[in-house]
Design a protein around this motif. Sequence first.
Motif, PDB file in Angstrom:
ATOM      1  N   GLN A 100       0.844  -1.188   0.000  1.00 43.15           N
ATOM      2  CA  GLN A 100       0.000   0.000   0.000  1.00 43.15           C
ATOM      3  C   GLN A 100       0.879   1.237   0.000  1.00 43.15           C
ATOM      4  N   THR A 111      -0.935  -2.580  -4.603  1.00 41.69           N
ATOM      5  CA  THR A 111      -0.499  -3.610  -5.549  1.00 41.69           C
ATOM      6  C   THR A 111      -0.434  -4.950  -4.817  1.00 41.69           C
ATOM      7  N   ASP A 162     -12.587  -2.964   1.757  1.00 44.41           N
ATOM      8  CA  ASP A 162     -12.384  -2.596   0.354  1.00 44.41           C
ATOM      9  C   ASP A 162     -11.249  -3.383  -0.283  1.00 44.41           C
ATOM     10  N   LEU A 163     -10.255  -3.762   0.517  1.00 43.22           N
ATOM     11  CA  LEU A 163      -9.086  -4.456  -0.013  1.00 43.22           C
ATOM     12  C   LEU A 163      -9.481  -5.764  -0.700  1.00 43.22           C
ATOM     13  N   THR A 166     -11.060  -4.952  -4.057  1.00 42.43           N
ATOM     14  CA  THR A 166     -10.012  -4.476  -4.969  1.00 42.43           C
ATOM     15  C   THR A 166      -9.216  -5.651  -5.521  1.00 42.43           C
ATOM     16  N   GLY A 169     -11.095  -7.762  -8.029  1.00 38.38           N
ATOM     17  CA  GLY A 169     -11.210  -7.101  -9.324  1.00 38.38           C
ATOM     18  C   GLY A 169      -9.960  -7.162 -10.173  1.00 38.38           C
ATOM     19  N   VAL A 170      -8.775  -7.225  -9.533  1.00 40.16           N
ATOM     20  CA  VAL A 170      -7.528  -7.180 -10.301  1.00 40.16           C
ATOM     21  C   VAL A 170      -6.703  -8.463 -10.209  1.00 40.16           C
ATOM     22  N   ALA A 193     -16.634   1.186  -3.075  1.00 40.24           N
ATOM     23  CA  ALA A 193     -15.909  -0.033  -3.449  1.00 40.24           C
ATOM     24  C   ALA A 193     -16.866  -1.097  -3.971  1.00 40.24           C
ATOM     25  N   SER A 196     -17.980   0.016  -7.516  1.00 40.48           N
ATOM     26  CA  SER A 196     -16.896  -0.124  -8.491  1.00 40.48           C
ATOM     27  C   SER A 196     -16.694  -1.576  -8.895  1.00 40.48           C
ATOM     28  N   PHE A 197     -16.736  -2.490  -7.906  1.00 39.96           N
ATOM     29  CA  PHE A 197     -16.519  -3.899  -8.216  1.00 39.96           C
ATOM     30  C   PHE A 197     -17.701  -4.501  -8.973  1.00 39.96           C
ATOM     31  N   LYS A 200     -17.958  -3.984 -12.667  1.00 42.28           N
ATOM     32  CA  LYS A 200     -17.048  -4.768 -13.504  1.00 42.28           C
ATOM     33  C   LYS A 200     -17.552  -6.182 -13.775  1.00 42.28           C
TER      34      LYS A 200
END
Length: 387
Positions: A100, A111, A162-163, A166, A169-170, A193, A196-197, A200
Amino acid sequence: MIRHLDLSGFSTCGLQKSSSSIQKVITPDLLIHILRSFPSLKAFSISDTLESVITLDVLKVLFLECKNINTIDFCGCSTKQFGIALEEFSGFIGRVKIIQQFDDNDEEMVTFNMNQKPLLSHVQRLSLHECPVISECSTIIPLLAHAPNLTHLDLGGCSVGDLTLTFLGVGTNAPTTLSHLLLAKCKNISSSAIASFVFKCSQLETLNLYGERDIATAIAECDLMTILCSPNAKNFQTLDIGSSQITPMILTAIKENCLSLKNLGISRAQISNISLIKDLLSVMTNLQYIDLTSIPCFNPLNTNNLFTTITKNNHPIQSIEMSESLLKKLCAIDGWKINFNYGKRWYYARETHDFFKPEMTHSRKLDITESGPECLSKIFQYYSFGV
């Protein structure tokens, strides 16, 4: 040939044995032997009544040796011992390195790095419903990383934030594979969050965001609009956004974008005019169930008028969940009767279908085996329909 090993219904009640003596009968070694004896096993379910037998060795066999298993349900497992075992397993298969950082505008950048190849690609359906003891970073995210092909995911009541979304999603294939997602009662996930997810996720059919949220944690109107205006909204079969900031604009978005819905939850909607509910029902002609609990526009005087309209228009809806305090003041009307389940959820249901059980219509837990409410163990029925 055994396809589904369901131990969720096991209970020590009536066996006249203490918990310690039961643990000598149902042991981790016995469970390992059972798992290895059924090579064609595809689904495994267990609940809090037997979570003491879930050890690191059991998890290794369950996840790594039973390659045909694609469905795993740990509903209600909430002891520290269970959390430790699952954390040990995630460490064994390999964790995700989470970095983070903040950019020049003080915006957080995250990341994820994992050196190992996913070991649980065969797992497609996972339920950690009401497992609040599981660590997000050291357990849940590693499990999701090693199971990148999930189609059904229930994290209801988990301590995730949220992590997790996130990463889904990636770091996984979730945006293109998830068809069923339950995030009910996940108070630590932000409204933005979630929006956003979900935006997708192109294959979503079931989305349950039901919450017992306060104003500070409710899903905001703007984020609900993002969800309801997403390309996948037209595919929704089940949508529960109860306790979110549901306004007249949200009802309009549902009418315009979610015409395939069969089950809809809008409890605590901020609606003061009953005509808006009537208009919604007139358009949603595929609805079989709707949750209208704690909506301010309903009172003993105008509720009868709603059901008269439904009957007059031959609407196919079968079950309407409403507030206990309201239904206790009413009686059967226009071919509808009052039902309740576990004394917690109350319904108006049509009288015409004896086989129809309104108290087992809309689940608060994801039935990841899709076996149907009648085939669920009593404890899973309680988690599904009693809360």
